[in-house]
Write a protein that holds these residues in place. Structure first.
Motif, PDB file in Angstrom:
ATOM      1  N   LEU A   1       4.266   7.020  -1.078  1.00  0.00           N
ATOM      2  CA  LEU A   1       5.522   7.563  -1.595  1.00  0.00           C
ATOM      3  C   LEU A   1       5.331   7.795  -3.084  1.00  0.00           C
ATOM      4  CD1 LEU A   1       8.425   5.519   0.067  1.00  0.00           C
ATOM      5  CD2 LEU A   1       7.742   7.856   0.545  1.00  0.00           C
ATOM      6  N   ASP A   2       5.214   9.055  -3.486  1.00  0.00           N
ATOM      7  CA  ASP A   2       4.940   9.393  -4.875  1.00  0.00           C
ATOM      8  C   ASP A   2       5.663  10.686  -5.231  1.00  0.00           C
ATOM      9  OD1 ASP A   2       3.380  11.417  -3.667  1.00  0.00           O
ATOM     10  OD2 ASP A   2       1.585  10.177  -3.744  1.00  0.00           O
ATOM     11  N   GLU A   3       5.310  11.267  -6.354  1.00  0.00           N
ATOM     12  CA  GLU A   3       5.992  12.482  -6.803  1.00  0.00           C
ATOM     13  C   GLU A   3       5.873  13.614  -5.795  1.00  0.00           C
ATOM     14  OE1 GLU A   3       8.008  13.558  -9.270  1.00  0.00           O
ATOM     15  OE2 GLU A   3       8.246  11.448  -9.804  1.00  0.00           O
ATOM     16  N   GLN A   4       4.716  13.693  -5.117  1.00  0.00           N
ATOM     17  CA  GLN A   4       4.541  14.749  -4.112  1.00  0.00           C
ATOM     18  C   GLN A   4       5.554  14.613  -2.983  1.00  0.00           C
ATOM     19  OE1 GLN A   4       0.306  14.770  -2.937  1.00  0.00           O
ATOM     20  NE2 GLN A   4       0.373  16.930  -3.460  1.00  0.00           N
ATOM     21  N   THR A   5       5.922  13.375  -2.664  1.00  0.00           N
ATOM     22  CA  THR A   5       6.886  13.136  -1.596  1.00  0.00           C
ATOM     23  C   THR A   5       8.179  13.901  -1.841  1.00  0.00           C
ATOM     24  OG1 THR A   5       5.981  10.919  -1.249  1.00  0.00           O
ATOM     25  CG2 THR A   5       8.171  11.352  -0.344  1.00  0.00           C
ATOM     26  N   LEU A   6       8.566  13.962  -3.104  1.00  0.00           N
ATOM     27  CA  LEU A   6       9.854  14.562  -3.457  1.00  0.00           C
ATOM     28  C   LEU A   6       9.852  16.081  -3.348  1.00  0.00           C
ATOM     29  CD1 LEU A   6      10.616  12.379  -6.617  1.00  0.00           C
ATOM     30  CD2 LEU A   6      11.250  11.941  -4.234  1.00  0.00           C
ATOM     31  N   HIS A   7       8.663  16.670  -3.148  1.00  0.00           N
ATOM     32  CA  HIS A   7       8.552  18.128  -3.120  1.00  0.00           C
ATOM     33  C   HIS A   7       8.149  18.617  -1.734  1.00  0.00           C
ATOM     34  CE1 HIS A   7       9.099  18.290  -7.447  1.00  0.00           C
ATOM     35  NE2 HIS A   7       8.252  17.286  -7.536  1.00  0.00           N
ATOM     36  N   GLY A   8       9.027  18.412  -0.771  1.00  0.00           N
ATOM     37  CA  GLY A   8       8.830  19.000   0.543  1.00  0.00           C
ATOM     38  C   GLY A   8       8.130  18.148   1.570  1.00  0.00           C
ATOM     39  N   LYS A   9       7.786  16.901   1.235  1.00  0.00           N
ATOM     40  CA  LYS A   9       7.135  16.046   2.217  1.00  0.00           C
ATOM     41  C   LYS A   9       8.157  15.506   3.216  1.00  0.00           C
ATOM     42  CE  LYS A   9       2.815  16.108   0.737  1.00  0.00           C
ATOM     43  NZ  LYS A   9       1.696  16.562   1.573  1.00  0.00           N
ATOM     44  N   ALA A  10       7.639  14.988   4.324  1.00  0.00           N
ATOM     45  CA  ALA A  10       8.501  14.586   5.430  1.00  0.00           C
ATOM     46  C   ALA A  10       9.566  13.558   5.051  1.00  0.00           C
ATOM     47  CB  ALA A  10       7.648  14.072   6.592  1.00  0.00           C
ATOM     48  N   PRO A  11       9.235  12.463   4.343  1.00  0.00           N
ATOM     49  CA  PRO A  11      10.282  11.470   4.054  1.00  0.00           C
ATOM     50  C   PRO A  11      11.445  12.043   3.240  1.00  0.00           C
ATOM     51  CG  PRO A  11       8.126  10.511   3.689  1.00  0.00           C
ATOM     52  CD  PRO A  11       7.908  11.981   3.895  1.00  0.00           C
TER      53      PRO A  11
ATOM     54  N   ALA B   1       6.484  15.229  11.162  1.00  0.00           N
ATOM     55  CA  ALA B   1       5.392  15.820  10.398  1.00  0.00           C
ATOM     56  C   ALA B   1       5.967  16.984   9.619  1.00  0.00           C
ATOM     57  CB  ALA B   1       4.269  16.282  11.315  1.00  0.00           C
ATOM     58  N   ASP B   2       5.236  17.421   8.590  1.00  0.00           N
ATOM     59  CA  ASP B   2       5.760  18.483   7.734  1.00  0.00           C
ATOM     60  C   ASP B   2       5.012  19.797   7.896  1.00  0.00           C
ATOM     61  OD1 ASP B   2       3.347  17.951   6.446  1.00  0.00           O
ATOM     62  OD2 ASP B   2       4.288  16.794   4.837  1.00  0.00           O
ATOM     63  N   GLY B   3       4.268  19.915   8.991  1.00  0.00           N
ATOM     64  CA  GLY B   3       3.505  21.136   9.249  1.00  0.00           C
ATOM     65  C   GLY B   3       2.016  20.928   9.113  1.00  0.00           C
ATOM     66  N   GLY B   4       1.596  19.883   8.414  1.00  0.00           N
ATOM     67  CA  GLY B   4       0.175  19.593   8.251  1.00  0.00           C
ATOM     68  C   GLY B   4      -0.395  18.871   9.448  1.00  0.00           C
ATOM     69  N   ASP B   5      -1.566  18.218   9.248  1.00  0.00           N
ATOM     70  CA  ASP B   5      -2.185  17.528  10.369  1.00  0.00           C
ATOM     71  C   ASP B   5      -1.253  16.440  10.909  1.00  0.00           C
ATOM     72  OD1 ASP B   5      -2.829  16.644   7.729  1.00  0.00           O
ATOM     73  OD2 ASP B   5      -4.217  15.186   8.530  1.00  0.00           O
ATOM     74  N   GLY B   6      -1.187  16.353  12.226  1.00  0.00           N
ATOM     75  CA  GLY B   6      -0.276  15.450  12.896  1.00  0.00           C
ATOM     76  C   GLY B   6       0.952  16.142  13.460  1.00  0.00           C
ATOM     77  N   THR B   7       1.096  17.421  13.179  1.00  0.00           N
ATOM     78  CA  THR B   7       2.279  18.161  13.635  1.00  0.00           C
ATOM     79  C   THR B   7       2.322  18.294  15.154  1.00  0.00           C
ATOM     80  OG1 THR B   7       2.527  19.371  11.557  1.00  0.00           O
ATOM     81  CG2 THR B   7       3.439  20.399  13.522  1.00  0.00           C
ATOM     82  N   VAL B   8       1.191  18.605  15.772  1.00  0.00           N
ATOM     83  CA  VAL B   8       1.158  18.712  17.235  1.00  0.00           C
ATOM     84  C   VAL B   8       1.441  17.355  17.877  1.00  0.00           C
ATOM     85  CG1 VAL B   8      -0.415  19.033  19.203  1.00  0.00           C
ATOM     86  CG2 VAL B   8      -0.268  20.775  17.429  1.00  0.00           C
ATOM     87  N   ASP B   9       0.860  16.291  17.330  1.00  0.00           N
ATOM     88  CA  ASP B   9       1.103  14.950  17.879  1.00  0.00           C
ATOM     89  C   ASP B   9       2.588  14.594  17.817  1.00  0.00           C
ATOM     90  OD1 ASP B   9      -1.559  14.564  18.451  1.00  0.00           O
ATOM     91  OD2 ASP B   9      -1.994  13.442  16.621  1.00  0.00           O
ATOM     92  N   ALA B  10       3.244  14.961  16.718  1.00  0.00           N
ATOM     93  CA  ALA B  10       4.677  14.685  16.591  1.00  0.00           C
ATOM     94  C   ALA B  10       5.466  15.445  17.651  1.00  0.00           C
ATOM     95  CB  ALA B  10       5.169  15.048  15.194  1.00  0.00           C
TER      96      ALA B  10
END
Length: 383
Positions: free
Chosen positions: A303-313, A51-60
């Motif tokens: 997987l889009d432009e946002q992915t390239l700016h700090g997202k988990a993948p 996870a990148d800090g958003g929702d799902g971070t605790v589950d990870a």
């Protein structure tokens, strides 16, 4: 010779984020594993949901071996909710969306002007009660735009109006703040390493600030955005009188605008900002898992432009490329060209919509379709 044969056994590391609205990161790993097993049963597979800090971070974090701790805190509208943080040793992972996220609002209800991060402060206090010395504070997916004022209040700060009364919850009421008193902040905060983990680096206010960029996602119309932007600017000005020029620096610092400005509140508490996926890879133990792998599978819903700016993948791919490992990605929807994927360190991406063009079915039956996609990865890379 036997040792050499063992060394050639493919080892797959699945380090994917959630498919928002369809599959959790843990479920993504389970479905990819099932698909790979059908075509390549000999492969060794290790799962490390990320996870990148958003929702799902605790589950990870829990999937990586942290203990899940639940507490009752105030939701964004003040109603009590059960929220969780993750604990291992003296490190806690706190996810603000657990207390103050959009998922805590009734369906179809938004409260951009009045929603509060008070419950997030209560969640941080619960982590302090657990005796930690490091808090990874993941922010994202918030229902709030209150600059972290609610969070600070829960931790002992006081924000008063012209009559000396506490101001109402929410971002709009920050325009009424006349004085701030931070002397009552929980003194344990001074001895804790507070890490602000976020995938965005927006400032607090202005054209790229929290209200303008993220307010509309929380139901804020143009007039609401203007009110919130002015109120947050006023709030930062009052804090400047209380703690000096550094308050203005915090307002323009990267990450201040994260999660409706809760990043600003965290910086006021002394947090240090780091890209969320980098922090989480460290916390989850990605480096040793990467060392064991011969192929890495990452991904997220889109997987889009946002992915390239700090997202988990993107973070996973960058770390894997630095380690000399090949990376492929899975996603619900693919909106990046092969050259963009290549620059990000991703050899190839496999989308659910390739296997099933009907988007509604992709969302409803994401799990079985992802297994079919994983079978294709197995045939292309492991057989």
């Amino acid at each position: 010779m036997a040792d050499a044969a063992v060394d050639r056994t493919p080892r797959v590391l699945i380090a994917a984020d959630k498919f928002k609205g369809s599959l959790t990161a843990v479920q993504v790993a389970e479905r990819v594993t099932a698909g790979l097993r059908r075509v390549a049963p000999h492969v060794e597979i290790e799962s490390l949901p990320v996870a990148d800090g958003g929702d799902g971070t605790v589950d990870a974090a829990v999937a990586a071996g942290f203990e899940r701790r639940e507490v009752r805190v105030a939701g964004p509208l003040g109603h009590e909710v059960t929220a969780a943080f993750a604990l291992r040793g003296r490190t806690a992972v706190v996810e603000m969306a657990e207390a103050s996220g959009l998922q805590r609002l009734p369906k179809g209800v938004f409260a951009p002007l009045s929603s509060s991060t008070y419950g997030t402060g209560e969640l941080l206090r619960a982590a302090l009660d657990a005796g930690v010395d490091t808090v990874v504070f993941g922010v994202g997916g918030s229902a709030t735009t209150d600059g972290g004022a609610g969070m600070l209040s829960a931790l002992g700060a006081r924000f008063l109006d012209a009559e000396g009364e506490p101001v109402a919850p929410g971002g709009a009421a920050l325009g009424d703040v006349e004085s701030a008193d931070l002397s009552g902040l929980d003194d344990r905060l001074a001895s804790v390493d507070l890490v602000l983990a976020s995938d965005v680096d927006n400032p607090l206010t202005g054209p790229t600030g929290a209200p303008a960029v993220y307010g509309p996602q929380k139901g804020a119309g143009p007039d609401d955005v203007a009110v919130l932007d002015g109120a947050l600017a006023h709030f930062a000005g009052v804090l400047e009188k209380e703690i000096g020029p550094k308050a203005a620096g915090y307002a323009t610092a990267p990450g201040a605008g994260a999660a409706g400005g809760v990043g600003y509140g965290a910086l006021v508490l002394g947090a240090r900002f780091r890209p969320g996926i980098e922090v989480m890879l460290d916390v989850l133990g990605f480096a040793p898992a990467l060392e064991r792998a011969t192929l890495v599978i990452t991904g997220e819903g889109s997987l889009d432009e946002q992915t390239l700016h700090g997202k988990a993948p993107a973070g996973v791919a960058a770390a894997a490329r630095a380690g000399g490992k090949e990376v492929v990605a899975v996603c619900g929807r693919l909106a990046l060209r092969p050259e963009a994927l290549g620059r990000a360190g991703i050899r190839r991406a496999y989308s659910l919509t390739e296997a099933e063009p009907d988007i509604a079915r992709c969302i409803a039956d994401a799990g079985p379709i992802l297994e079919r996609v994983a079978e294709n990865i197995g045939r292309d890379f492991l057989v």
